[in-house]
Design an enzyme around this catalytic site. Structure first.
Site, PDB file in Angstrom:
ATOM      1  N   ASN A 114       3.756  -8.466 -30.552  1.00  0.00           N
ATOM      2  CA  ASN A 114       5.185  -8.150 -30.521  1.00  0.00           C
ATOM      3  C   ASN A 114       5.490  -7.117 -31.604  1.00  0.00           C
ATOM      4  OD1 ASN A 114       7.974  -8.269 -31.318  1.00  0.00           O
ATOM      5  ND2 ASN A 114       8.198 -10.061 -30.016  1.00  0.00           N
TER       6      ASN A 114
ATOM      7  N   ASP B 231       8.559  -5.568 -32.169  1.00  0.00           N
ATOM      8  CA  ASP B 231       9.993  -5.403 -32.456  1.00  0.00           C
ATOM      9  C   ASP B 231      10.257  -5.031 -33.910  1.00  0.00           C
ATOM     10  OD1 ASP B 231      10.547  -6.139 -29.863  1.00  0.00           O
ATOM     11  OD2 ASP B 231      11.004  -8.221 -30.377  1.00  0.00           O
ATOM     12  N   HIS B 232       9.475  -5.609 -34.816  1.00  0.00           N
ATOM     13  CA  HIS B 232       9.757  -5.389 -36.245  1.00  0.00           C
ATOM     14  C   HIS B 232       9.473  -3.961 -36.682  1.00  0.00           C
ATOM     15  CE1 HIS B 232      10.882  -9.486 -36.808  1.00  0.00           C
ATOM     16  NE2 HIS B 232       9.793  -9.862 -36.166  1.00  0.00           N
TER      17      HIS B 232
ATOM     18  N   HIS C 225      11.195  -6.716 -27.155  1.00  0.00           N
ATOM     19  CA  HIS C 225      12.425  -7.406 -26.783  1.00  0.00           C
ATOM     20  C   HIS C 225      13.566  -6.392 -26.810  1.00  0.00           C
ATOM     21  CE1 HIS C 225      15.284 -11.060 -27.714  1.00  0.00           C
ATOM     22  NE2 HIS C 225      15.652 -10.380 -26.650  1.00  0.00           N
TER      23      HIS C 225
ATOM     24  N   ARG D 232      17.029  -6.144 -26.767  1.00  0.00           N
ATOM     25  CA  ARG D 232      18.177  -7.041 -26.931  1.00  0.00           C
ATOM     26  C   ARG D 232      19.447  -6.396 -26.395  1.00  0.00           C
ATOM     27  NH1 ARG D 232      17.538 -11.387 -30.720  1.00  0.00           N
ATOM     28  NH2 ARG D 232      19.789 -11.517 -30.534  1.00  0.00           N
TER      29      ARG D 232
ATOM     30  N   ARG E  63      19.345  -4.134 -31.312  1.00  0.00           N
ATOM     31  CA  ARG E  63      19.184  -4.124 -32.771  1.00  0.00           C
ATOM     32  C   ARG E  63      17.805  -3.657 -33.228  1.00  0.00           C
ATOM     33  NH1 ARG E  63      19.225 -10.486 -34.251  1.00  0.00           N
ATOM     34  NH2 ARG E  63      21.201 -10.321 -33.175  1.00  0.00           N
ATOM     35  N   HIS E  64      16.804  -3.768 -32.361  1.00  0.00           N
ATOM     36  CA  HIS E  64      15.503  -3.184 -32.747  1.00  0.00           C
ATOM     37  C   HIS E  64      14.993  -2.228 -31.649  1.00  0.00           C
ATOM     38  CE1 HIS E  64      14.289  -6.923 -30.805  1.00  0.00           C
ATOM     39  NE2 HIS E  64      14.576  -7.656 -31.853  1.00  0.00           N
TER      40      HIS E  64
ATOM     41  N   GLU F  79      10.704  -8.812 -23.154  1.00  0.00           N
ATOM     42  CA  GLU F  79      11.594  -9.965 -23.380  1.00  0.00           C
ATOM     43  C   GLU F  79      13.027  -9.499 -23.209  1.00  0.00           C
ATOM     44  OE1 GLU F  79       8.779 -12.112 -26.743  1.00  0.00           O
ATOM     45  OE2 GLU F  79      10.762 -11.383 -27.284  1.00  0.00           O
TER      46      GLU F  79
ATOM     47  N   THR G 239      18.109 -27.391 -28.413  1.00  0.00           N
ATOM     48  CA  THR G 239      18.072 -27.752 -29.837  1.00  0.00           C
ATOM     49  C   THR G 239      16.895 -27.126 -30.568  1.00  0.00           C
ATOM     50  OG1 THR G 239      17.022 -29.781 -29.129  1.00  0.00           O
ATOM     51  CG2 THR G 239      19.334 -29.930 -29.757  1.00  0.00           C
TER      52      THR G 239
ATOM     53  N   GLU H 240       6.549 -19.651 -21.386  1.00  0.00           N
ATOM     54  CA  GLU H 240       6.074 -19.450 -22.748  1.00  0.00           C
ATOM     55  C   GLU H 240       6.655 -20.572 -23.597  1.00  0.00           C
ATOM     56  OE1 GLU H 240       5.941 -15.524 -24.448  1.00  0.00           O
ATOM     57  OE2 GLU H 240       6.277 -16.313 -26.462  1.00  0.00           O
TER      58      GLU H 240
ATOM     59  N   HIS I  20       5.866 -17.848 -31.243  1.00  0.00           N
ATOM     60  CA  HIS I  20       6.915 -17.899 -32.265  1.00  0.00           C
ATOM     61  C   HIS I  20       6.410 -18.601 -33.523  1.00  0.00           C
ATOM     62  CE1 HIS I  20      11.025 -16.945 -33.423  1.00  0.00           C
ATOM     63  NE2 HIS I  20      10.851 -17.933 -34.279  1.00  0.00           N
ATOM     64  N   GLY I  21       6.400 -17.834 -34.593  1.00  0.00           N
ATOM     65  CA  GLY I  21       6.044 -18.389 -35.904  1.00  0.00           C
ATOM     66  C   GLY I  21       4.555 -18.641 -36.094  1.00  0.00           C
TER      67      GLY I  21
ATOM     68  N   GLY J 169       4.213 -11.711 -33.470  1.00  0.00           N
ATOM     69  CA  GLY J 169       4.770 -10.477 -34.016  1.00  0.00           C
ATOM     70  C   GLY J 169       4.906 -10.447 -35.521  1.00  0.00           C
ATOM     71  N   HIS J 170       5.833 -11.218 -36.034  1.00  0.00           N
ATOM     72  CA  HIS J 170       6.241 -11.098 -37.436  1.00  0.00           C
ATOM     73  C   HIS J 170       5.083 -11.220 -38.410  1.00  0.00           C
ATOM     74  CE1 HIS J 170       8.166 -12.483 -41.209  1.00  0.00           C
ATOM     75  NE2 HIS J 170       9.044 -11.563 -40.893  1.00  0.00           N
TER      76      HIS J 170
HETATM   77  N1  PXP Z   1       7.625 -15.110 -28.128  1.00  0.00           N
HETATM   78  C1  PXP Z   1       8.943 -14.902 -27.947  1.00  0.00           C
HETATM   79  C2  PXP Z   1       9.549 -15.255 -26.635  1.00  0.00           C
HETATM   80  C3  PXP Z   1       9.715 -14.330 -28.969  1.00  0.00           C
HETATM   81  O1  PXP Z   1      11.034 -14.115 -28.765  1.00  0.00           O
HETATM   82  C4  PXP Z   1       9.089 -13.962 -30.179  1.00  0.00           C
HETATM   83  C5  PXP Z   1       9.832 -13.287 -31.274  1.00  0.00           C
HETATM   84  O2  PXP Z   1      10.974 -13.817 -31.581  1.00  0.00           O
HETATM   85  C6  PXP Z   1       7.724 -14.209 -30.313  1.00  0.00           C
HETATM   86  C7  PXP Z   1       7.017 -14.788 -29.270  1.00  0.00           C
HETATM   87  C8  PXP Z   1       6.979 -13.836 -31.561  1.00  0.00           C
HETATM   88  O3  PXP Z   1       7.427 -14.584 -32.635  1.00  0.00           O
HETATM   89  P1  PXP Z   1       6.933 -14.204 -34.092  1.00  0.00           P
HETATM   90  O4  PXP Z   1       7.514 -12.855 -34.400  1.00  0.00           O
HETATM   91  O5  PXP Z   1       7.478 -15.295 -34.950  1.00  0.00           O
HETATM   92  O6  PXP Z   1       5.428 -14.145 -34.068  1.00  0.00           O
END
Ligand code: PXP
Length: 242
Positions: A10, A12-13, A46, A48, A52-53, A73, A104, A154, A189-190, A211-212
């Protein structure tokens, strides 16, 4: 190579960093090329609603010219569905962007928004796009995803990454159930070097989107080394060697 687990990167950053100065550097397209050259199995962006990115011009060029599967995304809106049908990425992952659409844990509430999602998913499917839904590892959400017409889910790994008790078991259960339903299973994610192994070891998961953490590590050691190290951890998890 059925046991292989793909890494979608990912980017986006990169766009966030570019936009901080309002110029053209760093260029997400160039970074996407570098990720693919380093061995990334796909690129995730993504687009959006608030741009924003990643912006439209980024998405157009990346979808048209990057020689790897693009995972776009997007929110479940008419505007985004029209854009996706025009860009025709390999896949679309529908994600929640508004608080009201979020469960949640942070996934898309497919149970609640089933009726709104179904026609959008049908349009994407008709355009030959593989549709994924970003959901919590929740069996009701999985059943709703199947019913809504998605081919892929996912699983949101955010709660797992935040060390919430019982989350790995929940992910394992959901991954197995997705397989049973005939849904391809991705996760993300994360995820980091420290927490990726147990998730990558779940045999039903075919792809991780990260990504991050990768971008942060790339600042230290460079993108190719970062991507290769993450892929090595994933491959080792798969062969039981991690
Ligand atoms: N999958 C989805 C659907 C996401 O929206 C994101 C980023 O928000 C990621 C994966 C990647 O998450 P991360 O940047 O925390 O690795």
């Amino acid at each position: 190579m059925t046991n292989y687990i793909r890494l979608g990167v990912n980017i986006d950053h990169v766009a966030t960093l570019r936009n901080a100065r309002g110029g053209t550097h760093p260029d997400p397209f160039t970074i996407a090329q570098a990720c693919v050259a380093a061995g990334a199995d796909g690129i995730t962006i993504h687009l959006r609603e608030d741009r924003r990115h990643i912006r439209d011009a980024d998405a157009i060029k990346i979808c048209a010219e990057i020689p790897a599967p693009i995972n776009l995304e997007m929110a479940a809106t008419e505007e985004m569905t029209t854009i996706a049908c025009r860009l025709r990425p390999h896949g679309v992952c529908i994600v929640p962007e508004r608080r009201l659409e979020i469960t949640t844990e942070g996934g898309l509430d497919v149970v609640k928004f089933h009726a709104q999602l179904k026609p959008l998913i049908a349009r994407l499917n008709d355009s030959g796009i593989v549709v994924s839904l970003f959901i919590d590892p929740d069996l009701d959400q999985l059943e709703a995803a199947l019913e809504a017409g998605a081919a892929v889910v996912e699983l949101h790994t955010g709660a797992y990454a935040n060390h919430k008790a019982g989350e790995l078991a929940r992910l394992a259960n959901a991954a197995a159930f997705s397989n049973k339903l005939g849904l391809e299973c991705h996760a993300g994610h994360g995820l980091t070097y420290e927490n990726v192994t147990p998730v990558a070891a779940l045999p039903e998961i075919r792809e991780l989107n990260i990504g991050h953490y990768l971008m942060g590590e790339a600042l230290l050691v460079g993108l190719p080394q970062t991507i290769r190290h993450m892929q090595a951890l994933m491959a080792a998890a798969r062969s039981g060697g991690a």
